[in-house]
Design an enzyme around this catalytic site. Sequence first.
Site, PDB file in Angstrom:
ATOM      1  N   ASP A 205      -5.334  -8.414   5.269  1.00  0.00           N
ATOM      2  CA  ASP A 205      -4.663  -9.376   4.506  1.00  0.00           C
ATOM      3  C   ASP A 205      -4.167  -8.754   3.103  1.00  0.00           C
ATOM      4  O   ASP A 205      -4.616  -7.704   2.529  1.00  0.00           O
ATOM      5  CB  ASP A 205      -5.871 -10.290   3.944  1.00  0.00           C
ATOM      6  CG  ASP A 205      -5.282 -11.665   3.482  1.00  0.00           C
ATOM      7  OD1 ASP A 205      -3.974 -11.970   3.479  1.00  0.00           O
ATOM      8  OD2 ASP A 205      -6.033 -12.371   3.018  1.00  0.00           O
ATOM      9  N   GLY A 206      -2.806  -9.334   2.757  1.00  0.00           N
ATOM     10  CA  GLY A 206      -2.381  -9.171   1.304  1.00  0.00           C
ATOM     11  C   GLY A 206      -0.884  -8.434   1.586  1.00  0.00           C
ATOM     12  O   GLY A 206      -0.338  -8.178   0.477  1.00  0.00           O
TER      13      GLY A 206
ATOM     14  N   ASN B  61      -1.360 -18.536  12.382  1.00  0.00           N
ATOM     15  CA  ASN B  61      -0.154 -17.841  11.570  1.00  0.00           C
ATOM     16  C   ASN B  61       1.163 -18.698  12.410  1.00  0.00           C
ATOM     17  O   ASN B  61       2.193 -18.389  11.548  1.00  0.00           O
ATOM     18  CB  ASN B  61      -0.094 -16.470  12.116  1.00  0.00           C
ATOM     19  CG  ASN B  61      -1.092 -15.622  11.327  1.00  0.00           C
ATOM     20  OD1 ASN B  61      -1.374 -14.583  11.579  1.00  0.00           O
ATOM     21  ND2 ASN B  61      -1.179 -16.175  10.103  1.00  0.00           N
TER      22      ASN B  61
ATOM     23  N   ARG C 285       3.471 -20.805   9.751  1.00  0.00           N
ATOM     24  CA  ARG C 285       4.448 -19.764   8.816  1.00  0.00           C
ATOM     25  C   ARG C 285       5.844 -20.320   8.912  1.00  0.00           C
ATOM     26  O   ARG C 285       6.007 -20.611  10.013  1.00  0.00           O
ATOM     27  CB  ARG C 285       4.099 -18.465   8.537  1.00  0.00           C
ATOM     28  CG  ARG C 285       2.437 -18.166   8.453  1.00  0.00           C
ATOM     29  CD  ARG C 285       2.376 -16.652   8.101  1.00  0.00           C
ATOM     30  NE  ARG C 285       1.157 -16.620   7.528  1.00  0.00           N
ATOM     31  CZ  ARG C 285       0.714 -15.333   6.769  1.00  0.00           C
ATOM     32  NH1 ARG C 285       1.411 -14.532   6.363  1.00  0.00           N
ATOM     33  NH2 ARG C 285      -0.622 -15.426   6.487  1.00  0.00           N
TER      34      ARG C 285
HETATM   35  C1  FPP Z   1      -1.638 -11.179   6.365  1.00  0.00           C
HETATM   36  O1  FPP Z   1      -0.807 -10.934   5.195  1.00  0.00           O
HETATM   37  C2  FPP Z   1      -0.960 -10.364   7.401  1.00  0.00           C
HETATM   38  C3  FPP Z   1      -0.268 -10.678   8.517  1.00  0.00           C
HETATM   39  C4  FPP Z   1      -0.227 -12.324   8.818  1.00  0.00           C
HETATM   40  C5  FPP Z   1       0.051  -9.749   9.495  1.00  0.00           C
HETATM   41  C6  FPP Z   1      -0.601  -8.506   9.681  1.00  0.00           C
HETATM   42  C7  FPP Z   1      -0.105  -7.910  10.662  1.00  0.00           C
HETATM   43  C8  FPP Z   1      -0.020  -6.622  10.350  1.00  0.00           C
HETATM   44  C9  FPP Z   1      -0.197  -5.746   9.057  1.00  0.00           C
HETATM   45  C10 FPP Z   1       0.702  -5.362  11.535  1.00  0.00           C
HETATM   46  C11 FPP Z   1       0.153  -5.667  12.717  1.00  0.00           C
HETATM   47  C12 FPP Z   1       0.980  -4.762  13.541  1.00  0.00           C
HETATM   48  C13 FPP Z   1       0.602  -4.640  14.791  1.00  0.00           C
HETATM   49  C14 FPP Z   1       2.018  -3.842  15.599  1.00  0.00           C
HETATM   50  C15 FPP Z   1      -0.495  -4.993  15.687  1.00  0.00           C
HETATM   51  P1  FPP Z   1      -0.348 -12.206   4.429  1.00  0.00           P
HETATM   52  O2  FPP Z   1       1.085 -12.411   4.766  1.00  0.00           O
HETATM   53  O3  FPP Z   1      -1.492 -13.572   4.672  1.00  0.00           O
HETATM   54  O4  FPP Z   1      -0.415 -11.703   2.882  1.00  0.00           O
HETATM   55  P2  FPP Z   1      -0.725 -12.678   1.659  1.00  0.00           P
HETATM   56  O5  FPP Z   1      -2.003 -13.307   1.899  1.00  0.00           O
HETATM   57  O6  FPP Z   1      -0.869 -11.816   0.320  1.00  0.00           O
HETATM   58  O7  FPP Z   1       0.210 -13.590   1.658  1.00  0.00           O
END
Ligand code: FPP
Length: 232
Positions: free
Chosen positions: A17-18, A65, A68
């Site tokens: 997350d983040g 998700n 989004r």
């Molecule tokens: C949450 O951050 C993260 C995600 C929705 C996607 C996480 C996926 C990856 C890091 C990569 C995985 C890759 C593979 C190929 C499996 P957020 O957007 O919710 O962050 P925020 O809460 O700060 O907005």
Amino acid sequence: MGLNIDTVPESVAIILDGNGRYAKKNNITRYMGHKAGCDNLETILEETVRLNIKYLTVYAFSTENWKRSEEEINGLFKLFDLYLNRIRKKAIENEVSVKFIGDIEKFKKNIYESCIQLEEETKKFDKCIFSIAFNYGGRDEIVRAINRIIKDGNSTSIDENTFSKMLDTKDIKDPDLLIRTSGELRLSNFLIWQSAYTELYFTDVLWPEFTIDEYHKAIDDYNKRSRRFGGR
Ligand code: FPP
């Protein structure tokens, strides 16, 4: 820093997350934030193998998700396409078996097929089992398992062990340690059945900034707890 990694948990799960907050903080697009998150996942996967941790399970895309923006979802799938290839190389190099948990049949054909192919190509490896939760939700997983049981029609009652074997995670040891980055203090529907006895570790560090040192800190903290309480 005096890190003390004398033993490691056998099974680690991470809520990544983040990425969005990292993007904001660094004045880059959300796409670039997710890209930094993908790069970090490669680093942490390699360190997991180096530490001889047998199971790593990560939350990459939840059933939630889909809410989004279309732009963000398209960007995420572009990155998945790119990084599944990179993970494939890393997995083969490091003898890692890649598995997917979640309802991946709902994905576009090309992504679905890459997932199945990646599982097939790496299933012979057993140094580490790397599971990617993709279109995953814990409640959805439980409901899909119950529907499978109803459809089979063979059971009048069921015990915990048999039920666990009906879940997507049937080949994964329940997590010993679950890490969530970025300051939120909840499970967000991740491995809700499997984490009944899991040690939880929350850190304010944003996922793209969760370095190997931060990973060691989480393991060190886990080790201190298991020494104090003697495990479960
Ligand atoms: C949450 O951050 C993260 C995600 C929705 C996607 C996480 C996926 C990856 C890091 C990569 C995985 C890759 C593979 C190929 C499996 P957020 O957007 O919710 O962050 P925020 O809460 O700060 O907005």
